[in-house]
Design an enzyme around this catalytic site. Structure first.
Site, PDB file in Angstrom:
ATOM      1  N   GLU A 200       0.833  -1.209   0.000  1.00  0.00           N
ATOM      2  CA  GLU A 200       0.000   0.000   0.000  1.00  0.00           C
ATOM      3  C   GLU A 200       0.866   1.257   0.000  1.00  0.00           C
ATOM      4  O   GLU A 200       1.995   1.232   0.478  1.00  0.00           O
ATOM      5  CB  GLU A 200      -0.843   0.068   1.280  1.00  0.00           C
ATOM      6  N   GLU A 274     -12.004   0.553  11.032  1.00  0.00           N
ATOM      7  CA  GLU A 274     -10.768   1.287  11.310  1.00  0.00           C
ATOM      8  C   GLU A 274     -10.280   1.971  10.032  1.00  0.00           C
ATOM      9  O   GLU A 274     -10.195   1.329   8.985  1.00  0.00           O
ATOM     10  CB  GLU A 274      -9.724   0.276  11.772  1.00  0.00           C
ATOM     11  N   ARG A 296     -15.805  -7.089  16.833  1.00  0.00           N
ATOM     12  CA  ARG A 296     -15.975  -7.333  18.277  1.00  0.00           C
ATOM     13  C   ARG A 296     -16.253  -5.999  18.955  1.00  0.00           C
ATOM     14  O   ARG A 296     -16.098  -4.939  18.335  1.00  0.00           O
ATOM     15  CB  ARG A 296     -14.704  -7.943  18.846  1.00  0.00           C
TER      16      ARG A 296
HETATM   17  C1  MV4 Z   1      -1.044   2.156   7.555  1.00  0.00           C
HETATM   18  C2  MV4 Z   1      -0.421   3.346   7.980  1.00  0.00           C
HETATM   19  C3  MV4 Z   1      -0.055   4.291   7.006  1.00  0.00           C
HETATM   20  N1  MV4 Z   1      -0.309   4.039   5.703  1.00  0.00           N
HETATM   21  N2  MV4 Z   1      -1.288   1.956   6.243  1.00  0.00           N
HETATM   22  C4  MV4 Z   1      -0.806  -0.153  11.718  1.00  0.00           C
HETATM   23  C5  MV4 Z   1      -1.451  -1.453  12.095  1.00  0.00           C
HETATM   24  C6  MV4 Z   1      -2.781  -1.401  11.468  1.00  0.00           C
HETATM   25  N3  MV4 Z   1      -3.747  -0.821  12.422  1.00  0.00           N
HETATM   26  C7  MV4 Z   1      -2.629  -0.519  10.262  1.00  0.00           C
HETATM   27  N4  MV4 Z   1      -1.512   0.347  10.584  1.00  0.00           N
HETATM   28  C8  MV4 Z   1      -1.161   1.344   9.742  1.00  0.00           C
HETATM   29  N5  MV4 Z   1      -1.402   1.199   8.430  1.00  0.00           N
HETATM   30  C9  MV4 Z   1      -0.921   2.884   5.344  1.00  0.00           C
HETATM   31  N6  MV4 Z   1      -1.166   2.666   4.040  1.00  0.00           N
HETATM   32  C10 MV4 Z   1      -0.174   3.515   9.361  1.00  0.00           C
HETATM   33  C11 MV4 Z   1      -0.554   2.511  10.223  1.00  0.00           C
HETATM   34  C12 MV4 Z   1      -0.314   2.695  11.644  1.00  0.00           C
HETATM   35  C13 MV4 Z   1       0.988   2.690  12.113  1.00  0.00           C
HETATM   36  C14 MV4 Z   1       2.033   2.463  11.242  1.00  0.00           C
HETATM   37  C15 MV4 Z   1       3.302   2.456  11.743  1.00  0.00           C
HETATM   38  C16 MV4 Z   1       3.545   2.659  13.100  1.00  0.00           C
HETATM   39  C17 MV4 Z   1       2.518   2.853  13.966  1.00  0.00           C
HETATM   40  C18 MV4 Z   1       1.231   2.865  13.484  1.00  0.00           C
HETATM   41  C19 MV4 Z   1       0.146   3.040  14.357  1.00  0.00           C
HETATM   42  C20 MV4 Z   1      -1.144   3.039  13.868  1.00  0.00           C
HETATM   43  C21 MV4 Z   1      -1.377   2.869  12.498  1.00  0.00           C
END
Ligand code: MV4
Length: 643
Positions: A200, A274, A296
């Site tokens: 992504e 989310e 959930r």
């Molecule tokens: C992302 C993102 C930025 N760009 N996807 C982290 C786990 C899941 N909840 C999805 N997550 C993310 N997906 C794209 N395309 C940022 C996150 C993200 C995150 C990423 C790196 C470090 C900490 C994070 C905390 C929450 C969400």
């Protein structure tokens, strides 16, 4: 409506569900492992069934035993809480095959959202914005590298079966791609038994904003958004609702997208859609993308309950029992703002390591909702998530709710295990967080300043000395008096030398600390200490002193007996380590004693201290007698010098 339900969970969420069930006149059955035999949720429930050993796989993950317990107790439905079996479609099918109701979504809805690639495809078809990227079946590394080039760096590689950041790699340039891919695939294979990945576009300055949805299998509504950007290593720390900076236009767009997502899978029950939101240029209706759907009830659901006035567990029970949606969308509205802080038994300076210990002292703020599964005296179990409580505050505005959170955390008192309470307090005082400038990288960027432990101030040390001698209990006017001037006694706090205290009147003292004398006066609410910003609450608990407040402290008391013996001061002459009353003398002149033999007992600081011989020898002098008041350092028994 059900007469009785079984809660297939433990801790705070089990207690929380039991409370809502009870409020609806529904009886509850708890299940518990060996480690939870005396746990709070067991006490709260109407009935309880032992289901196995302490390890989750021996108890809370044992679907067959849990279903048997429900059948045996006549429960008509099972509430899974969160974690454990809550998103296990096989468990849902087993529950339904046993003729019971699963309080949650269908197995098919859970499966539809279980794999990120299928979920994203489904959302795309439902018109829900999905992050630009590749989530196809072709997993050839060169093909995936080509997809990354087409997307444009930076990109995120994500495990299709992953979640919570596991199996995820941020890749800044093409040169790093293949190695990052191999690493992500390896971790995914190990963690999930499935090495499939998707690629992504990485959203810069990401914010984690999720929308609470509720469906009855046909219709669905949303209960607005929660901002969960304050995370550390994908563990949420403080959540809030509504999201700072959210516009009505964007809220409507995200809410409608979430409802479409729920309806696309015929969702029934409480769920969360989310989204990753681009926080780099403010919140924009074209700046949010579907991440995943959590099928959930989530840990952080209380902040949604606070701003909507809805009891989500009540809704779960009503809809699971066959009712339609309790509200129409237009009947739902936001009132005020709410925060939830997750209070954990964890050693923050040691890298947030889970901690254990017995909660010798536990007091929550009356100004907050405190969802907890433990009580004073409980052990923090090493077998499960070391959550102590979720501290939830609300107010008419974000600023008011945040001030209340700061105050509630400062009023929260925990002793017996290290906690992240100081860290939570530091977050509430973080300049960016206070103005709502949040993103998922905030904690990582400012971790040093958020976790830095400042040296205790003079007033903190003075307060600790006062609690060490139990000043609030010293009512005698002359406790510190002796002829020839004030009786100063040493207070041995580990790591802090030269501390002395003298009692100057009932519940009053002066403390010599850092080359200055501070006055301390004990009141019913706490200590008034020179230089302290507020009354100081604390306690002496056996061999330690704890201070509560915005920056909780813990000081170990050095046992003067152990120290003196270690330093050999008592080799020939046994001294009184602190002022006190001689309760007994066991020897007379001429007695032969062995090392460790009891010589006398001194009562001090409300405790009896037995003074022993540091070595074998003959008693040369007995310098005190039963009933004598002695000063710190007074000689009590002298042994003859060694030949
Ligand atoms: C992302 C993102 C930025 N760009 N996807 C982290 C786990 C899941 N909840 C999805 N997550 C993310 N997906 C794209 N395309 C940022 C996150 C993200 C995150 C990423 C790196 C470090 C900490 C994070 C905390 C929450 C969400």
């Amino acid at each position: 409506m059900f007469d009785k339900i079984l809660i297939a969970n433990r801790g705070e969420i089990a207690c929380r569900i039991i409370r809502s069930a009870r409020a609806m006149g529904i009886r509850s059955v708890a299940v518990y492992s060996d480690a939870d035999a005396g746990a709070f949720h067991v006490e709260l429930a109407d009935e309880a069934v032992h289901i196995g050993g302490p390890a989750p796989r021996e108890s809370y993950l044992r679907a067959d035993v849990i279903i048997k317990a429900a059948l045996a107790t006549g429960a008509q439905a099972i509430h899974p809480g969160y974690g454990f079996l809550s998103e296990n479609p096989d468990f849902v099918e087993a529950v339904e095959a046993a003729g019971l109701v699963f309080i949650g979504p269908s197995a098919s809805a859970i499966r539809a959202m279980g794999l990120k690639d299928a979920a994203k495809a489904l959302m795309n078809d439902a018109g829900v914005p999905v992050v630009p990227g590749y989530h196809g079946a072709n997993q050839d590394p060169e093909h995936l590298a080509g997809a990354a080039d087409a997307i444009g760096y930076p990109v995120l590689i994500k495990a299709v079966a992953g979640g919570g950041g596991k199996g995820m790699r941020l890749v800044e340039s093409p040169a790093q791609f293949l190695e990052a891919l191999a690493s992500a695939q390896s971790e995914a294979a190990t963690a999930f038994g499935n090495d499939a990945v998707l690629v992504e576009k990485y959203i810069l300055k990401p914010r984690h904003i999720e929308v609470q949805v509720f469906g009855d299998g046909h219709e669905a509504v949303h209960l607005f958004e929660r901002d969960c950007s304050l995370q550390r290593r994908h563990q949420k720390v403080i959540e809030e609702a509504p999201a700072p900076g959210m516009t009505e236009e964007m809220r409507m767009a995200m809410g409608h997208a979430a409802v479409r997502a729920a309806k696309a899978i015929g969702y029934k029950g409480a769920g969360t859609v989310e989204f990753i939101v681009d926080g780099a240029r403010g919140l924009r209706p074209d700046g949010f993308w579907f991440m995943e759907m959590n099928t959930r009830l989530q840990v952080e659901h209380p902040v949604t309950e606070a701003i909507t006035g809805i009891d989500l567990v009540e809704w779960q029970l009503r809809v699971a029992a066959g009712e339609g949606l309790p509200c129409r969308q237009e009947e739902l509205a936001i009132t005020g703002h709410a925060f939830e802080a997750r209070l954990y038994a964890e050693d923050v300076p040691a890298g947030f390591l889970p901690a254990t210990g017995r909660l010798e002292h536990l007091r929550f703020s009356a100004a907050a909702r405190n969802d907890s599964g433990v009580r004073k005296g409980d052990e923090i179990s090493p077998w499960y998530d070391p959550m102590i409580a979720k501290v939830v505050t609300q107010g008419a505005s974000r600023a008011i709710a945040l001030k209340r959170l700061e105050a509630a955390l400062a009023e929260t008192e925990v002793a017996g295990s290290v906690t992240n309470l100081t860290f939570l307090g530091a977050l509430t005082r973080h300049k960016g967080f206070r103005v709502g400038d949040v993103d998922t990288g905030l904690i990582a960027r400012d971790l040093e300043s958020l976790t830095h432990e400042h040296e205790p101030a003079a007033w903190e040390l003075a307060a600790a000395c006062a609690f060490a001698v139990d000043l609030p209990s010293i009512n005698a006017a002359l406790a510190g008096f002796c002829f020839g001037g004030p009786l100063w006694q040493e207070v041995a706090l580990e790591g802090h030398e030269g501390l002395r205290i003298t009692v100057t009147g009932p519940r009053q003292a002066r403390v010599f600390v850092n080359a200055q004398e501070l006055a301390v006066a004990a009141t019913a609410e706490g200590l008034r200490v020179t230089g302290a910003p507020a009354l100081v609450r604390g306690a002496r608990l056996d061999a330690k002193v704890v201070l509560f407040g915005a920056v909780p402290r813990q000081f170990a008391l050095i046992d003067p007996l152990a120290r003196d013996a270690a330093e050999g001061i008592g080799a020939d002459v046994v001294l009184a380590p602190m002022p006190g009353l001689v309760k007994a003398v066991f020897v007379s002149v001429g007695d032969e004693v062995l090392a460790g033999a009891r010589l006398a007992v001194l009562e001090a600081m409300k405790m009896e201290h037995t003074l022993v011989a540091a070595r074998a020898g003959r008693v040369a002098e007995v310098l005190s007698a039963e009933g004598a008041q002695v000063a710190a350092g007074a000689a009590l028994v002298r042994l003859e010098e060694e030949p």
